[in-house]
Motif scaffolding. Structure first.
Motif, PDB file in Angstrom:
ATOM      1  N   HIS A 226      -5.411   4.701   8.100  1.00 49.63           N
ATOM      2  CA  HIS A 226      -6.092   5.837   7.400  1.00 49.63           C
ATOM      3  C   HIS A 226      -5.368   6.476   6.408  1.00 49.63           C
ATOM      4  CE1 HIS A 226      -9.092   8.682   6.327  1.00 49.63           C
ATOM      5  NE2 HIS A 226      -8.239   9.686   6.580  1.00 49.63           N
ATOM      6  N   PHE A 227      -5.678   6.105   5.087  1.00 52.02           N
ATOM      7  CA  PHE A 227      -4.876   6.676   3.889  1.00 52.02           C
ATOM      8  C   PHE A 227      -5.558   7.760   3.381  1.00 52.02           C
ATOM      9  CE2 PHE A 227      -3.577   1.996   4.222  1.00 52.02           C
ATOM     10  CZ  PHE A 227      -2.181   2.170   4.571  1.00 52.02           C
ATOM     11  N   LYS A 228      -4.746   8.741   2.716  1.00 52.79           N
ATOM     12  CA  LYS A 228      -5.383   9.950   1.943  1.00 52.79           C
ATOM     13  C   LYS A 228      -4.313  10.150   1.130  1.00 52.79           C
ATOM     14  CE  LYS A 228      -7.591  14.361   2.510  1.00 52.79           C
ATOM     15  NZ  LYS A 228      -8.966  13.725   1.818  1.00 52.79           N
ATOM     16  N   ASP A 229      -4.913  10.878  -0.282  1.00 54.11           N
ATOM     17  CA  ASP A 229      -3.956  11.206  -1.406  1.00 54.11           C
ATOM     18  C   ASP A 229      -3.408  10.133  -1.927  1.00 54.11           C
ATOM     19  OD1 ASP A 229      -2.971  13.069  -3.075  1.00 54.11           O
ATOM     20  OD2 ASP A 229      -2.327  14.171  -1.256  1.00 54.11           O
ATOM     21  N   SER A 230      -3.688   9.855  -3.189  1.00 52.18           N
ATOM     22  CA  SER A 230      -2.904   8.964  -4.148  1.00 52.18           C
ATOM     23  C   SER A 230      -2.828   7.589  -3.538  1.00 52.18           C
ATOM     24  CB  SER A 230      -1.736   9.554  -4.574  1.00 52.18           C
ATOM     25  OG  SER A 230      -1.792  10.905  -5.192  1.00 52.18           O
ATOM     26  N   VAL A 231      -3.770   7.052  -2.903  1.00 53.79           N
ATOM     27  CA  VAL A 231      -3.861   5.828  -2.360  1.00 53.79           C
ATOM     28  C   VAL A 231      -3.709   4.636  -3.245  1.00 53.79           C
ATOM     29  CG1 VAL A 231      -4.778   4.341  -0.654  1.00 53.79           C
ATOM     30  CG2 VAL A 231      -5.218   6.700  -0.408  1.00 53.79           C
ATOM     31  N   ASN A 232      -2.916   3.821  -3.209  1.00 52.48           N
ATOM     32  CA  ASN A 232      -2.646   2.409  -4.158  1.00 52.48           C
ATOM     33  C   ASN A 232      -2.410   1.140  -3.145  1.00 52.48           C
ATOM     34  OD1 ASN A 232      -2.317   3.035  -7.304  1.00 52.48           O
ATOM     35  ND2 ASN A 232      -1.546   4.788  -6.011  1.00 52.48           N
ATOM     36  N   ILE A 233      -3.185   0.245  -3.727  1.00 51.80           N
ATOM     37  CA  ILE A 233      -2.874  -1.150  -3.123  1.00 51.80           C
ATOM     38  C   ILE A 233      -2.503  -1.965  -4.150  1.00 51.80           C
ATOM     39  CG2 ILE A 233      -3.917  -3.242  -2.064  1.00 51.80           C
ATOM     40  CD1 ILE A 233      -5.561  -1.629  -0.356  1.00 51.80           C
TER      41      ILE A 233
ATOM     42  N   MET B  86     -10.681  -0.831  -8.324  1.00 54.15           N
ATOM     43  CA  MET B  86     -10.020  -2.220  -8.388  1.00 54.15           C
ATOM     44  C   MET B  86      -9.891  -2.722  -9.530  1.00 54.15           C
ATOM     45  SD  MET B  86     -10.169  -5.492  -5.605  1.00 54.15           S
ATOM     46  CE  MET B  86     -11.305  -6.153  -6.785  1.00 54.15           C
ATOM     47  N   GLU B  87      -8.826  -3.010 -10.087  1.00 57.78           N
ATOM     48  CA  GLU B  87      -8.768  -3.616 -11.578  1.00 57.78           C
ATOM     49  C   GLU B  87      -7.595  -4.858 -11.423  1.00 57.78           C
ATOM     50  OE1 GLU B  87      -8.891  -2.348 -16.163  1.00 57.78           O
ATOM     51  OE2 GLU B  87      -8.428  -0.886 -14.743  1.00 57.78           O
ATOM     52  N   GLY B  88      -8.204  -5.988 -12.012  1.00 55.65           N
ATOM     53  CA  GLY B  88      -7.197  -7.235 -12.116  1.00 55.65           C
ATOM     54  C   GLY B  88      -7.457  -7.831 -13.435  1.00 55.65           C
ATOM     55  N   ASP B  89      -6.853  -9.025 -13.770  1.00 58.42           N
ATOM     56  CA  ASP B  89      -7.350  -9.765 -14.812  1.00 58.42           C
ATOM     57  C   ASP B  89      -8.633 -10.396 -15.008  1.00 58.42           C
ATOM     58  OD1 ASP B  89      -4.587  -9.273 -15.784  1.00 58.42           O
ATOM     59  OD2 ASP B  89      -4.069 -11.034 -14.970  1.00 58.42           O
ATOM     60  N   SER B  90      -9.146 -10.614 -13.831  1.00 57.06           N
ATOM     61  CA  SER B  90     -10.455 -11.122 -13.934  1.00 57.06           C
ATOM     62  C   SER B  90     -11.691 -10.465 -13.276  1.00 57.06           C
ATOM     63  CB  SER B  90     -10.490 -12.733 -13.007  1.00 57.06           C
ATOM     64  OG  SER B  90     -10.101 -12.310 -11.681  1.00 57.06           O
ATOM     65  N   ILE B  91     -11.558  -9.196 -12.520  1.00 57.30           N
ATOM     66  CA  ILE B  91     -12.225  -8.142 -12.251  1.00 57.30           C
ATOM     67  C   ILE B  91     -12.147  -6.735 -12.253  1.00 57.30           C
ATOM     68  CG2 ILE B  91     -11.285  -8.374  -9.759  1.00 57.30           C
ATOM     69  CD1 ILE B  91     -14.129  -8.804  -8.943  1.00 57.30           C
ATOM     70  N   TYR B  92     -13.052  -6.073 -12.255  1.00 59.97           N
ATOM     71  CA  TYR B  92     -12.971  -4.478 -12.129  1.00 59.97           C
ATOM     72  C   TYR B  92     -14.078  -4.181 -11.201  1.00 59.97           C
ATOM     73  CZ  TYR B  92     -13.592   0.487 -13.018  1.00 59.97           C
ATOM     74  OH  TYR B  92     -13.608   1.709 -12.890  1.00 59.97           O
ATOM     75  N   LEU B  93     -13.767  -3.390 -10.178  1.00 62.88           N
ATOM     76  CA  LEU B  93     -14.721  -2.912  -9.247  1.00 62.88           C
ATOM     77  C   LEU B  93     -14.317  -1.223  -8.865  1.00 62.88           C
ATOM     78  CD1 LEU B  93     -15.247  -4.433  -5.760  1.00 62.88           C
ATOM     79  CD2 LEU B  93     -14.361  -2.002  -5.894  1.00 62.88           C
TER      80      LEU B  93
ATOM     81  N   LEU C 162       0.720  -1.419  -0.038  1.00 60.46           N
ATOM     82  CA  LEU C 162      -0.036   0.031  -0.191  1.00 60.46           C
ATOM     83  C   LEU C 162       0.773   1.106   0.006  1.00 60.46           C
ATOM     84  CD1 LEU C 162      -1.070  -2.255   2.333  1.00 60.46           C
ATOM     85  CD2 LEU C 162      -3.148  -0.598   2.031  1.00 60.46           C
ATOM     86  N   THR C 163       0.582   2.065  -1.013  1.00 59.79           N
ATOM     87  CA  THR C 163       1.294   3.589  -0.779  1.00 59.79           C
ATOM     88  C   THR C 163       0.239   4.743  -0.818  1.00 59.79           C
ATOM     89  OG1 THR C 163       1.097   3.657  -3.021  1.00 59.79           O
ATOM     90  CG2 THR C 163       3.221   2.508  -2.131  1.00 59.79           C
ATOM     91  N   SER C 164       0.798   5.578  -0.342  1.00 59.06           N
ATOM     92  CA  SER C 164      -0.285   7.002  -0.124  1.00 59.06           C
ATOM     93  C   SER C 164       0.801   7.883   0.257  1.00 59.06           C
ATOM     94  CB  SER C 164      -1.205   6.801   1.001  1.00 59.06           C
ATOM     95  OG  SER C 164      -0.902   6.874   2.369  1.00 59.06           O
TER      96      SER C 164
END
Length: 525
Positions: free
Chosen positions: A186-193, A222-229, A171-173
């Motif tokens: 608690h993350f804020k601003d440009s959060v990525n997992i 959320m985006e992967g090979d088999s799912i987008y959310l 995770l980055t933020s």
């Protein structure tokens, strides 16, 4: 290694004697106590020096504060907080420490904080750690350049960008707050997992390191090979691949796109639930199913939609709309073990398209042969013609009607005026379509007709006939030609000879009030 209690050795005694008089004067000075010792809050324990290789007492020139300079393998503690470093400045009067190089701060042997520089205030029990900071709490690692840590409340903060590793997740933020007791970030601003199976992005997000669950509090993807959310509220259990999302919620499993006010999806089971304003879109087959409640299984594919259930067969020029109390679909296999979808609709079925409308109690639609089969009092309307029978099969090709078959007690009716109706009946009927318009009807067995002859706008006669087989041609919705085969018999009477209200074949019915005239009529009870 020399313990602090033994630093007053023969090596240090001469030096301490030289400063003893000066230190005594300072310690007796009211100004010294007012600027230093009196700042210590009552009830807070002093920082204890456990060890150092060397130590010097002195007065800080620019502040006048008393301090002890500690050098080499320094270790200190305050209650259950332990600190080690290469060197430190300890301010006993105000219970503060400035520590340098190879900082290690740990609490209850679970949380560890590393860095290049530490400032610790024993009065407020707060710490600032800067430079190559690493915070470790069990399986969670935080990497950043600066952390503010509230020891008493166990809260760590950063605002210069951070990276957290937890299980398979990174995770980055820009901004982060870690509530240690709650295992919650608690993350804020440009959060990525980033996970091996997907990437999650958001502006604001919470993450529980114990349950490995992400909580969405703003626009999130959320985006992967088999799912987008996508959603703007909700949560996702990364360990068990379970999500519950709402507010503009969308789940795309690369086979169907599912929308709803609230969505639940178990990725391991391939099972989902949708609540209110739900839709399942099959982009491969150009199908949309809507309702206020739905459940879905990915494999073998099956779904059920109810509460304002609506099925849409999308076409460029004339989409087909079906409404029923409940619409469901299952996956079946044919004799060649090839899978196909079988859709069913139950109770109060209504169909609308520009060229064809229909009603029945229940129906099925096979994607193997593209046939709609209607049961229990089915009715089809095609332009001016109403067709009824015990059951009806509508065969489609390229999303257009190709032909229809009416089984047992087939009856075709079209209205001439308020009192007169053209009528054709027989044991069975086959209707043929061209460009989605009915152009020919074949009636087999026990054929009967009542047909009004029209010259311009005037009715000039009425033909009543019986035969074994009837062939009817239709143009622009109107019957243009009737051919009777195999022992036809009948009469043509002037229109004035018979009462049109009594000229009805057995089984006559007229359901025009039930006919959907526009798409929204399919929801009419």
């Amino acid at each position: 290694m020399v313990e602090i209690t033994s630093l007053i050795s023969e090596y240090f005694i001469p030096r301490f004697k030289r400063i003893l008089l000066f230190a005594g004067i300072l310690l007796c000075s009211p100004a010294f106590f007012s600027q230093d010792l009196l700042k210590q809050k009552p009830g807070k324990k002093m920082i204890e020096i456990l060890h150092a290789d060397d130590g010097f007492d002195e007065i800080e020139k620019h502040t006048g504060k008393r301090l002890t300079r500690l050098l080499g393998n320094v270790s200190m503690k305050q209650e259950n907080i332990f600190m080690t470093c290469d060197s430190a400045w300890f301010y006993p009067g105000i219970n503060q420490v400035k520590a340098y190089s190879r900082i290690h701060m740990y609490q209850a042997d679970t949380l560890h904080l590393y860095g290049d520089y530490l400032f610790y205030d024993g009065a407020s029990e707060t710490a600032s750690v800067d430079g190559n900071v690493e915070l470790i709490d069990k399986e969670t690692h935080l990497f950043t350049q600066s952390v503010k840590y509230d020891v008493a409340n166990k809260i760590a903060r950063y605002n210069t960008g951070g990276r957290i590793t937890n299980s398979d997740n990174t995770l980055t933020s820009i901004i982060g707050i870690y509530y240690v007791s709650q295992n919650l970030f608690h993350f804020k601003d440009s959060v990525n997992i980033v996970n091996p199976d997907y990437v999650m992005t958001a502006d604001t997000m919470d993450y529980n390191t114990k349950t490995e669950t992400a909580f969405f509090t703003g626009p999130s993807e959320m985006e992967g090979d088999s799912i987008y959310l996508y959603c703007e509220k909700g949560w996702y259990d990364t360990k068990n691949d379970i999500s519950r999302i709402w507010k503009n919620a969308v789940i795309d499993n690369r086979q169907q796109v599912i929308r709803g006010d609230s969505l639940y999806y178990d990725g391991l089971k391939g099972y989902g639930l949708a609540f209110r304003n739900t839709s399942i879109t099959d982009t491969t087959n150009n199908i949309i199913v809507k309702g206020d409640y739905a459940w879905y299984y990915k494999s073998p594919e099956r779904f059920m939609v109810t509460d304002k259930a609506l099925f849409i067969q999308v076409a460029d020029e004339d989409s087909l709309f079906l409404h029923a109390d409940t619409i469901s679909a299952v996956t079946r296999s044919d004799s060649a073990m090839k899978d196909y979808r079988l859709m069913r609709a139950f109770h109060g079925c209504r169909i609308y398209s520009k060229d064809i409308q229909a009603k029945c109690d229940s129906l099925s639609y096979s994607f193997r042969d593209s046939v709609i089969r209607m049961y229990i009092a089915p009715v089809i309307w095609s332009e001016e013609n109403q067709l009824v029978s015990d059951s009806i099969a509508l065969f489609t090709k390229n999303r257009q009607a190709d032909r229809m078959e009416l089984y047992s007690s087939a009856f075709v009716t079209s209205q001439v005026d308020d009192l007169r109706f053209n009528q054709i009946k027989g044991r069975s009927l086959t209707g043929f379509f061209k460009d989605n318009e009915l152009y020919k009807i074949n009636v087999e067995g026990n054929g009967e007709t009542v047909y009004y002859l029209i010259d311009g706008d005037e009715i000039v006669g009425v033909n009543q006939a019986k035969c074994a087989r009837i062939e009817i041609f239709v143009e622009a919705g109107k019957i243009t030609e009737i051919n009777e085969y195999q022992n036809p018999e009948g009469v043509i009477d002037p229109p004035s000879k018979v009462n049109p209200e009594t000229l009805r074949l057995e089984g006559f019915s007229w359901f025009d009030l039930l006919r959907p005239k526009k798409m929204t009529d399919i929801f009419r009870k």
